[in-house]
Enzyme design. Structure first.
Site, PDB file in Angstrom:
ATOM      1  N   ARG A  16       0.806  -1.219   0.000  1.00 53.85           N
ATOM      2  CA  ARG A  16       0.000   0.000   0.000  1.00 53.85           C
ATOM      3  C   ARG A  16       0.849   1.284   0.000  1.00 53.85           C
ATOM      4  O   ARG A  16       0.342   2.363  -0.191  1.00 53.85           O
ATOM      5  CB  ARG A  16      -0.951  -0.008   1.214  1.00 53.85           C
ATOM      6  CG  ARG A  16      -2.074  -1.024   1.071  1.00 53.85           C
ATOM      7  CD  ARG A  16      -2.784  -1.297   2.385  1.00 53.85           C
ATOM      8  NE  ARG A  16      -2.025  -2.196   3.247  1.00 53.85           N
ATOM      9  CZ  ARG A  16      -2.426  -2.593   4.458  1.00 53.85           C
ATOM     10  NH1 ARG A  16      -3.573  -2.152   4.946  1.00 53.85           N
ATOM     11  NH2 ARG A  16      -1.689  -3.411   5.174  1.00 53.85           N
ATOM     12  N   LYS A  23       8.875  -1.051   3.070  1.00 52.29           N
ATOM     13  CA  LYS A  23       8.203  -0.055   3.919  1.00 52.29           C
ATOM     14  C   LYS A  23       9.068   0.421   5.074  1.00 52.29           C
ATOM     15  O   LYS A  23       9.144   1.629   5.350  1.00 52.29           O
ATOM     16  CB  LYS A  23       6.896  -0.652   4.457  1.00 52.29           C
ATOM     17  CG  LYS A  23       6.147   0.268   5.386  1.00 52.29           C
ATOM     18  CD  LYS A  23       4.683  -0.084   5.481  1.00 52.29           C
ATOM     19  CE  LYS A  23       4.423  -1.396   6.162  1.00 52.29           C
ATOM     20  NZ  LYS A  23       2.983  -1.655   6.289  1.00 52.29           N
ATOM     21  N   GLN A  75      12.791 -14.309   6.411  1.00 52.07           N
ATOM     22  CA  GLN A  75      11.529 -14.932   5.992  1.00 52.07           C
ATOM     23  C   GLN A  75      11.478 -14.733   4.483  1.00 52.07           C
ATOM     24  O   GLN A  75      11.157 -13.653   3.995  1.00 52.07           O
ATOM     25  CB  GLN A  75      10.338 -14.229   6.678  1.00 52.07           C
ATOM     26  CG  GLN A  75       9.004 -14.887   6.385  1.00 52.07           C
ATOM     27  CD  GLN A  75       7.819 -13.974   6.703  1.00 52.07           C
ATOM     28  OE1 GLN A  75       7.966 -12.764   6.837  1.00 52.07           O
ATOM     29  NE2 GLN A  75       6.644 -14.565   6.799  1.00 52.07           N
ATOM     30  N   ASN A 230       0.760   2.253   6.839  1.00 54.77           N
ATOM     31  CA  ASN A 230       0.471   1.421   5.674  1.00 54.77           C
ATOM     32  C   ASN A 230       0.582   2.204   4.375  1.00 54.77           C
ATOM     33  O   ASN A 230       0.926   1.652   3.348  1.00 54.77           O
ATOM     34  CB  ASN A 230      -0.920   0.795   5.781  1.00 54.77           C
ATOM     35  CG  ASN A 230      -0.986  -0.212   6.929  1.00 54.77           C
ATOM     36  OD1 ASN A 230      -0.087  -1.029   7.108  1.00 54.77           O
ATOM     37  ND2 ASN A 230      -2.029  -0.122   7.717  1.00 54.77           N
ATOM     38  N   LYS A 354      34.160  24.603   0.227  1.00 48.96           N
ATOM     39  CA  LYS A 354      34.147  23.150   0.105  1.00 48.96           C
ATOM     40  C   LYS A 354      35.455  22.613   0.635  1.00 48.96           C
ATOM     41  O   LYS A 354      36.514  23.038   0.177  1.00 48.96           O
ATOM     42  CB  LYS A 354      33.960  22.710  -1.343  1.00 48.96           C
ATOM     43  CG  LYS A 354      33.716  21.224  -1.459  1.00 48.96           C
ATOM     44  CD  LYS A 354      34.364  20.555  -2.657  1.00 48.96           C
ATOM     45  CE  LYS A 354      35.853  20.436  -2.564  1.00 48.96           C
ATOM     46  NZ  LYS A 354      36.469  19.743  -3.684  1.00 48.96           N
ATOM     47  N   TYR A 369      34.294  31.630  -4.014  1.00 51.71           N
ATOM     48  CA  TYR A 369      34.344  30.168  -3.960  1.00 51.71           C
ATOM     49  C   TYR A 369      35.694  29.758  -3.415  1.00 51.71           C
ATOM     50  O   TYR A 369      36.737  30.033  -4.022  1.00 51.71           O
ATOM     51  CB  TYR A 369      34.110  29.534  -5.339  1.00 51.71           C
ATOM     52  CG  TYR A 369      34.402  28.051  -5.298  1.00 51.71           C
ATOM     53  CD1 TYR A 369      33.704  27.224  -4.410  1.00 51.71           C
ATOM     54  CD2 TYR A 369      35.414  27.484  -6.076  1.00 51.71           C
ATOM     55  CE1 TYR A 369      34.000  25.872  -4.314  1.00 51.71           C
ATOM     56  CE2 TYR A 369      35.707  26.128  -5.984  1.00 51.71           C
ATOM     57  CZ  TYR A 369      34.996  25.329  -5.103  1.00 51.71           C
ATOM     58  OH  TYR A 369      35.288  23.996  -4.988  1.00 51.71           O
ATOM     59  N   SER A 408      39.690  41.993  -4.191  1.00 49.80           N
ATOM     60  CA  SER A 408      38.457  41.519  -4.815  1.00 49.80           C
ATOM     61  C   SER A 408      38.721  40.937  -6.198  1.00 49.80           C
ATOM     62  O   SER A 408      39.617  41.380  -6.912  1.00 49.80           O
ATOM     63  CB  SER A 408      37.467  42.678  -4.938  1.00 49.80           C
ATOM     64  OG  SER A 408      37.080  43.077  -3.647  1.00 49.80           O
TER      65      SER A 408
HETATM   66  C1  UD1 Z   1      -1.886  -6.477  11.362  1.00 47.64           C
HETATM   67  C2  UD1 Z   1      -2.799  -7.367  12.217  1.00 47.64           C
HETATM   68  C3  UD1 Z   1      -4.078  -6.612  12.577  1.00 47.64           C
HETATM   69  C4  UD1 Z   1      -3.707  -5.333  13.305  1.00 47.64           C
HETATM   70  C5  UD1 Z   1      -2.729  -4.505  12.473  1.00 47.64           C
HETATM   71  C6  UD1 Z   1      -2.210  -3.354  13.302  1.00 47.64           C
HETATM   72  C7  UD1 Z   1      -2.422  -9.676  11.495  1.00 47.64           C
HETATM   73  C8  UD1 Z   1      -2.934 -10.800  10.682  1.00 47.64           C
HETATM   74  N1  UD1 Z   1      -3.125  -8.570  11.450  1.00 47.64           N
HETATM   75  O1  UD1 Z   1      -2.539  -6.193  10.127  1.00 47.64           O
HETATM   76  O2  UD1 Z   1      -4.902  -7.422  13.402  1.00 47.64           O
HETATM   77  O3  UD1 Z   1      -4.886  -4.593  13.562  1.00 47.64           O
HETATM   78  O4  UD1 Z   1      -1.594  -5.294  12.086  1.00 47.64           O
HETATM   79  O5  UD1 Z   1      -1.367  -2.509  12.543  1.00 47.64           O
HETATM   80  O6  UD1 Z   1      -1.425  -9.836  12.153  1.00 47.64           O
HETATM   81  N2  UD1 Z   1       5.103  -8.910   8.058  1.00 47.64           N
HETATM   82  C9  UD1 Z   1       6.144  -9.796   7.929  1.00 47.64           C
HETATM   83  N3  UD1 Z   1       5.949 -10.969   7.258  1.00 47.64           N
HETATM   84  C10 UD1 Z   1       4.746 -11.301   6.728  1.00 47.64           C
HETATM   85  C11 UD1 Z   1       3.675 -10.382   6.877  1.00 47.64           C
HETATM   86  C12 UD1 Z   1       3.876  -9.209   7.551  1.00 47.64           C
HETATM   87  O7  UD1 Z   1       7.253  -9.548   8.389  1.00 47.64           O
HETATM   88  O8  UD1 Z   1       4.652 -12.382   6.140  1.00 47.64           O
HETATM   89  C13 UD1 Z   1       5.333  -7.655   8.772  1.00 47.64           C
HETATM   90  C14 UD1 Z   1       5.137  -6.446   7.885  1.00 47.64           C
HETATM   91  O9  UD1 Z   1       6.356  -6.089   7.275  1.00 47.64           O
HETATM   92  C15 UD1 Z   1       4.678  -5.377   8.878  1.00 47.64           C
HETATM   93  C16 UD1 Z   1       3.963  -6.180   9.960  1.00 47.64           C
HETATM   94  O10 UD1 Z   1       4.379  -7.520   9.795  1.00 47.64           O
HETATM   95  O11 UD1 Z   1       5.745  -4.691   9.465  1.00 47.64           O
HETATM   96  C17 UD1 Z   1       2.445  -6.072   9.874  1.00 47.64           C
HETATM   97  O12 UD1 Z   1       2.004  -6.556   8.627  1.00 47.64           O
HETATM   98  P1  UD1 Z   1       0.821  -5.856   7.850  1.00 47.64           P
HETATM   99  O13 UD1 Z   1       0.654  -6.564   6.550  1.00 47.64           O
HETATM  100  O14 UD1 Z   1       1.020  -4.403   7.799  1.00 47.64           O
HETATM  101  O15 UD1 Z   1      -0.423  -6.217   8.794  1.00 47.64           O
HETATM  102  P2  UD1 Z   1      -1.835  -5.486   8.848  1.00 47.64           P
HETATM  103  O16 UD1 Z   1      -2.618  -5.871   7.662  1.00 47.64           O
HETATM  104  O17 UD1 Z   1      -1.641  -4.048   9.086  1.00 47.64           O
HETATM  105 CA    CA Z   2       0.223  -2.680   9.212  1.00 41.83          CA
END
Ligand code: UD1
Ligand code: CA
Length: 464
Positions: A16, A23, A75, A230, A354, A369, A408
């Site tokens: 997003r 991000k 991951q 987000n 500089k 300069y 100058s």
């Molecule tokens: C998540 C929560 C939601 C909460 C919200 C708060 C879950 C399923 N949902 O949703 O309940 O209200 O946060 O902000 O947990 N990330 C990983 N690996 C992955 C997926 C995500 O490292 O496979 C990391 C992302 O980089 C991010 C964080 O986890 O930093 C949150 O992921 P994001 O996709 O933003 O979750 P939300 O949809 O916001």
């Molecule tokens: Ca999030």
């Protein structure tokens, strides 16, 4: 805290954000999001107790927090927040104590709030505690299904919530404290979501409840602290909050900030008492400013050390340089990296430095300069003086001895040495060393032709 592991999820791309950059590498308050979250984690746990889950642009994310002693888990496929935590199982090692989960995209969270969460879990003996808050517009967040007495029975993700569940305004912040042993015992029970195929960590709440354990909510009144980024709209909002916080701290510590809503001051910047920051100044990076200084309107300072009683007039740009006490600079001056201005020197308008050392009390008042130069103390550099430091292939140095006077519009062709106490006549092109106390004149002698202009006018009149 003892027996504490902090896991930071930072593997996602952040679709997003509409960005090619992961991000957590975006910046707010002058630091990347991941740096903010790691800094909070390090207030809670020992460096080797902090695990950062990386995936998208893993190398760049690691590089950002390298040297802080935290550990990393990769991951490779982002199959959801549950999947990300499962990836940490081995690294987390002994299944003892507490495990705190933070998100790399929530940089405003304070370590104190997390401390309270850990204390609440320990005191209640619950299997997990999570931070919730109430939002007027809870769209996009997971909703907390509560069971009275602070218990949470389940978290329902926005995407799969029923219309009634969507009306719930208590949301999951995504920050949890688990009893590590129970977490690892039950985490493999998380199944991929039938619709999105993602492993939702939020499912663990229902799983723990089903196994007869308690999950508690810590309802947090300050929703801004829990803001997860987000989109770029939220990024801008979080950045604004960081700026506001730093301005407030500085003002309470004795710094005058005029129109604070217009200035940009990075989190790590320090400013001394009774200094004044004028509107639209940008003070960035690791800049340190002493007491009784003034930073003029629209000036930009990045990684600069400024001593006390320094006056920087408006629209001055200074990078990676050192400014000693009682110096005056600008307006409209530019100090590029590697410059060092000694005490009580003066750099005036449209002067560019500089990689140049300007001695104590030296002056360059207008339009000059000075590059790759050593300028002695009390030297006067006349308006329009230019060091020709580049021959098209190599940079050369210019040195001007103590107390010299450069007239100058002098052109100083480097490599060049101008001796102490010497004079350079205005308009000279200087290509050879000037001995101490000498006068160098490097221009052709003037000739006057008497009556020439009058005769010309008369000629023109006759021919018209
Ligand atoms: C998540 C929560 C939601 C909460 C919200 C708060 C879950 C399923 N949902 O949703 O309940 O209200 O946060 O902000 O947990 N990330 C990983 N690996 C992955 C997926 C995500 O490292 O496979 C990391 C992302 O980089 C991010 C964080 O986890 O930093 C949150 O992921 P994001 O996709 O933003 O979750 P939300 O949809 O916001
Ligand atoms: Ca999030």
């Amino acid at each position: 805290m003892n027996d504490l592991t902090v896991v930071i999820l930072a593997a996602g791309l952040g679709t997003r954000m509409k960005s090619r950059k992961a991000k957590v590498l975006h910046e707010a308050g002058g630091l990347t999001l991941i740096e903010h979250v790691v800094a909070s984690a390090l207030q809670l746990a020992r460096p080797d107790g902090v695990i950062v889950v990386v995936g998208h642009q893993a190398e760049q994310v690691r590089a950002r927090v390298a040297g802080r002693g935290v550990r990393f888990v990769e991951q490779t496929e982002q199959l959801g927040t549950g999947h990300a935590l499962i990836a940490c199982r081995e690294a987390a090692g002994s299944a003892r104590g507490d495990l705190v989960l933070l998100y790399g995209d929530g940089p405003l969270l304070s370590a104190n709030t997390v401390r309270r969460l850990i204390e609440q879990r320990r005191a209640s003996g619950a299997a997990a505690a999570l931070i919730t808050t109430k939002l007027e517009d809870p769209a996009g967040y997971g909703r907390a299904i509560t069971g009275g007495k602070g218990r949470v029975l389940a978290i329902v993700e926005d995407k799969v919530a029923t219309p009634e569940q969507r009306d719930i305004c208590e949301i999951n912040s995504g920050i949890y404290c688990f009893d590590a042993a129970l977490l690892w015992k039950h985490i493999s029970e998380i199944q991929p979501n039938p619709v999105s195929k993602e492993y939702y960590l939020t499912d663990i709440v229902e799983i723990l409840n089903r196994a007869g354990h308690e999950v508690r909510a810590m309802l947090h009144p300050d929703a801004t602290e829990l803001l997860g980024i987000n989109t770029r709209v939220e990024l801008a909002e979080v950045d604004r909050i960081f700026r506001e916080r730093r301005c407030r701290e500085l003002m309470l510590a004795g710094v005058t900030i005029e129109r604070p809503e217009t200035v940009t001051i990075d989190t790590a910047v320090e400013v001394g008492m009774d200094s004044v920051i004028e509107p639209f100044a940008r003070i960035l990076g690791t800049t340190h400013i002493g007491e009784n200084c003034r930073v003029g309107a629209g000036s930009v300072l990045r990684n600069v050390r400024v001593a006390s009683r320094v006056a920087i007039a408006p629209y001055t740009v200074i990078e990676e340089s050192v400014i000693e006490a009682d110096v005056t600079i600008g307006p409209f001056a530019r100090l590029r990296p590697g410059s060092h201005v000694h005490a009580a020197a003066h750099i005036g308008n449209f002067v560019e430095l500089k990689n140049t050392r300007m001695g104590a009390g030296a002056r360059a008042g207008h339009l000059a300069y000075l590059g790759d130069s050593e300028i002695g103390s009390d030297v006067n550099v006349g308006a329009g003086t230019i060091t020709c430091n580049f021959d098209g292939a190599v940079k050369h140095r210019t040195s001007i001895g103590e107390g010299a006077f450069v007239g100058s519009n002098s052109t100083l062709v480097a490599p060049l040495e101008i001796g102490p106490g010497s004079y350079v006549a205005a308009g000279s092109v200087v290509t050879q060393a000037v001995p101490a106390d000498a006068l160098a004149i490097g221009r052709s002698r003037q000739t006057n032709k008497d009556g020439w202009a009058k005769q010309r006018r008369e000629r023109q009149q006759r021919s018209s």
